[in-house]
Scaffold this active site. Sequence first.
Site, PDB file in Angstrom:
ATOM      1  N   ASN A 250       8.510 -14.593  16.233  1.00 58.02           N
ATOM      2  CA  ASN A 250       8.066 -15.171  15.372  1.00 58.02           C
ATOM      3  C   ASN A 250       6.646 -15.591  14.998  1.00 58.02           C
ATOM      4  OD1 ASN A 250       9.333 -12.690  12.565  1.00 58.02           O
ATOM      5  ND2 ASN A 250      11.293 -14.135  13.763  1.00 58.02           N
TER       6      ASN A 250
ATOM      7  N   ARG B 171       0.900  -1.425  -0.099  1.00 51.20           N
ATOM      8  CA  ARG B 171      -0.079  -0.128   0.461  1.00 51.20           C
ATOM      9  C   ARG B 171       1.000   1.368  -0.257  1.00 51.20           C
ATOM     10  NH1 ARG B 171       0.601  -3.103   3.857  1.00 51.20           N
ATOM     11  NH2 ARG B 171      -0.877  -3.773   3.059  1.00 51.20           N
TER      12      ARG B 171
ATOM     13  N   GLY C  32      11.038  -9.058   6.135  1.00 54.79           N
ATOM     14  CA  GLY C  32      12.264  -9.089   7.211  1.00 54.79           C
ATOM     15  C   GLY C  32      12.604 -10.150   5.957  1.00 54.79           C
TER      16      GLY C  32
ATOM     17  N   HIS D 244      12.432  -2.847   8.053  1.00 49.77           N
ATOM     18  CA  HIS D 244      11.848  -3.823   8.592  1.00 49.77           C
ATOM     19  C   HIS D 244      10.452  -3.314   8.614  1.00 49.77           C
ATOM     20  CE1 HIS D 244      11.509  -7.888  11.173  1.00 49.77           C
ATOM     21  NE2 HIS D 244      10.457  -7.636  10.110  1.00 49.77           N
ATOM     22  N   ASP D 245       9.393  -3.632   8.127  1.00 52.27           N
ATOM     23  CA  ASP D 245       8.257  -2.957   8.431  1.00 52.27           C
ATOM     24  C   ASP D 245       7.804  -2.826  10.030  1.00 52.27           C
ATOM     25  OD1 ASP D 245       8.000  -6.503   8.471  1.00 52.27           O
ATOM     26  OD2 ASP D 245       6.790  -6.307   6.908  1.00 52.27           O
TER      27      ASP D 245
END
Length: 488
Positions: free
Chosen positions: A296, A14, A78, A236-237
């Site tokens: 994670n 986006r 990542g 990195h988001d």
Amino acid sequence: MSFLAIDLGASSGRAMLGTIQNDRLELREISRFPNPIIEVNGRLYWDLFHLYNQVIGALQEVKSHRLHVTSLGIDTWGVDFVCFGKDGEPLRMPYSYRDPRTFDAPERFFTRISKEKVYQKTGIQIMNFNTLFQLDTLRSEDSSIYPVIDKILFMPDALSYLLTGKMVTEYTIASTSQMLNPYTKQFDKSFLQALQLNDNYFGMQVFPGYKIGNISSSVQRLTGLQDLSVIAVAGHDTASAVLATPAKDENFAYLSSGTWSLMGIESKEPVINDETFTLNFTNEGGADGSIRLLKNICGMWLIEQCKKEWGDKQPVSYEEIVAAAKQSAPFQCFINPDSPCFAAPGSMTTTIQAYCKETNQHIPQTMGEIARCIYESLAFRYKQVLANLQQLATFPIDTLHIIGGGAQNKLLNSFTANAIGKPVIAGPSEATAIGNILLQAKAAGIVNDKQEIRQIVRNSINIDTFEPEDTTLWNSHYSDYLSVYREI
């Protein structure tokens, strides 16, 4: 002032315009687009030029609407990277971290440098797709491109290079690679040597807020824009998202909920010891130089893959999936969301059913039953990881902040509050884009620090709070989850 965030996730992207005025942020969506994994001869790739073209399209939209933008910043998932030759051209489309070629890569690497030493030097969760293992797989497979690699750029840095012609390595995205020492914030030379690489194979390392450069003459011609700066945000988001957590104090954990669920806390220093090694926790770079101590967890990937199957003949919405789950009987069956069998299955629904059969549970049949199994299992997995985080934290964890797209799933938020027995605060759903934008604002000198950033977030969004209910009932079924949880 206005800033453009290019936020690329592992399934969609986006472009979001953020305008800051009177200590409030207003968001405007410029474009939204898919980011599909491309399969070619059994290998899985990302389409770098598709993503670049989407960025160009977003800039063309900015121009057509006569919007004034000070700068843009790019964040992505990542570990993945692009290899470039001496002529500055990409040598091959980048592999996706979901490509199966690295399934046994860690074990191969550990024959040369032990697992314990790899973790001790990086503090990064051992996962087969980490950059270290991807690069070692290219080397060990005698990849045709490996001998001619000149530069290796992580995904946000590669796209910034295509826009500016400038090569950098941004700290937070590099920290996901399992090659960076979290104490020195530099690549570990013993790992580079094992890969037959050195520091010269990477761009100059920079930290969030660094101005990479202005868009090139080619991009100016394509978009009609001039003198637009490209800023290295937290590439990195998750680092960008965590920065946008609307926390009022430090006594919280966060859950960045999207394709992946990343649960963690903020730490001033790396936390690397026998306990974090055993628990396989990761130490990644934060946008402000802190350490994000996290785990994670497989997240909405499970639902996303099932949704594709359920919508094969007739489209099905996420709202319909949640409604069906809500109407299904509770606590019938559970899975370990992080079991390797769910990483890249041919059929997610069939794999979930097989897992339940193998663990002698009720086998879910309907969309609602399977979705309920996923949501309840995720809530219990969050409880499991949060308990480990509390053991590692030097402060009490009073609240869980859920940020990212998954923050919109009220059913899962409620399940999570019930499972963990603590309040859940949900929002913002566009945390990554917000963090990206506010880092650009900090680079422009109109925001000072993390506290001010989080105050602006609180001023600008509506958040939902979910108080725990039926905790005794949820606790009674937690043991059922643990009995079928299979260690990886």
